[in-house]
Design an enzyme around this catalytic site. Structure first.
Site, PDB file in Angstrom:
ATOM      1  CB  SER A 265      -0.965   0.015   1.191  1.00  0.00           C
ATOM      2  OG  SER A 265      -0.267  -0.088   2.410  1.00  0.00           O
TER       3      SER A 265
ATOM      4  CG  HIS B 224      -0.796   4.118   4.037  1.00  0.00           C
ATOM      5  ND1 HIS B 224      -1.349   3.721   5.237  1.00  0.00           N
ATOM      6  CD2 HIS B 224      -0.499   2.971   3.369  1.00  0.00           C
ATOM      7  CE1 HIS B 224      -1.403   2.401   5.288  1.00  0.00           C
ATOM      8  NE2 HIS B 224      -0.894   1.919   4.164  1.00  0.00           N
TER       9      HIS B 224
END
Length: 294
Positions: free
Chosen positions: A68, A275
């Site tokens: 991811s 992220h």
């Protein structure tokens, strides 16, 4: 390394196609990864300006494998296979260069499940004799990075490294057998930390909290980076040290210039907690586009 979303099977929805149109510029600098002594490529800050809107001409197709940190999930992406954002670096790179980029990144991928994605790309016809460049970055889920960023302890780093290196070796064997002429490029991850400090929550100073001393997290992130560098050395691949290139743009940077977010704080640059931000995805595209093979 979005560990909360299951890996999905490969379908046509997981990759994108675009015809090449021009030739791109390459601006990189060379450095050494201090802890390992391995030769690496560190992207210059000049690439962000120099490669904007670059065309690609003779570049062959690109295939991307990762977790991811490559798929860069945002809220809409969580409804799609593998949580691939429309704003992740593979899509940004395809839009800028006109090169066909087959995106096989997958939220939640481990080095073991990466092997499934490689095999699925073969079945789909995306990886083969016409492939020009293959990008690979994995290991965060193997090293429990999403636990580490929240203050958890990660044990047996050497054992985890052995698993990652073994699975990457298997993946490279498949890639090289199927696309023998392709350039292989591996990369590290954007940093959550600045030195041994991390900023976990929203705060009063330009949207970020005061730094928290967390040398264990910094060590885990360094270990992930070094593992990918070792894999690249073992297999004669290029290594792009995004962690070193992005030094100073961490969770403790101001909103808008930080490349990785902490916990969800409502800021516009947050795609998913812990992220890459949109700025981080842009930086990754600018750093990796120069490695597209002609």
């Amino acid at each position: 390394m979005h560990a909360r979303h299951p890996r999905s099977g490969g379908t046509a929805r997981n990759h994108r196609h675009r015809r090449p149109t021009g030739r791109g510029t390459r601006i990189v600098t060379r450095s050494l990864l201090a802890l390992t002594g391995i030769g690496v490529v560190v992207a210059s800050g000049l690439t962000m300006v120099s490669l904007s809107g670059a065309a690609s001409g003779g570049h062959r197709s690109v295939v991307v494998f990762g977790d991811s940190y490559y798929s860069t999930p945002d809220a809409p992406a969580l409804q799609r296979p593998c949580a691939q954002s429309e704003h992740n670096w593979p899509r940004l790179a395809e839009e800028r260069t006109g090169v066909t980029v087959h995106d096989w990144s997958c939220g939640g991928a481990t080095s073991a499940s990466l092997l499934d994605r490689v095999k699925e790309s073969l079945v789909a016809g995306d990886l083969g004799q016409d492939t020009g460049t293959v990008f690979l970055s994995v290991g965060g889920n193997d090293f429990a990075h999403q636990d580490a960023v929240r203050g958890g302890t990660v044990d047996d780093l050497e054992g985890r490294r052995d698993i990652v290196l073994a699975n990457v070796s298997t993946a490279v064997g498949i890639i090289r057998a199927t696309a023998p002429g392709a350039r292989l490029v591996m990369s590290s991850y954007l940093p959550s930390t600045v030195g041994p400090y991390v900023c976990r929550t929203a705060g009063p100073v330009q949207g970020v909290s005061l730094p928290v001393y967390d040398p264990d997290l910094d060590a885990v992130e360094a270990y992930i980076s070094e593992t990918m560098a070792l894999a690249a050395q073992q297999h004669g691949a290029d290594f792009v040290d995004l962690r070193a290139a992005a030094e100073g743009n961490s969770t403790c940077s101001p909103v808008g210039s930080r490349f990785v977010s902490g916990e969800q704080d409502g800021a516009a640059d947050v795609l998913m907690a812990w992220h890459p931000t949109q700025a981080g995805a842009v930086f990754m595209a600018d750093s990796l586009i120069p490695h597209f093979a002609d």
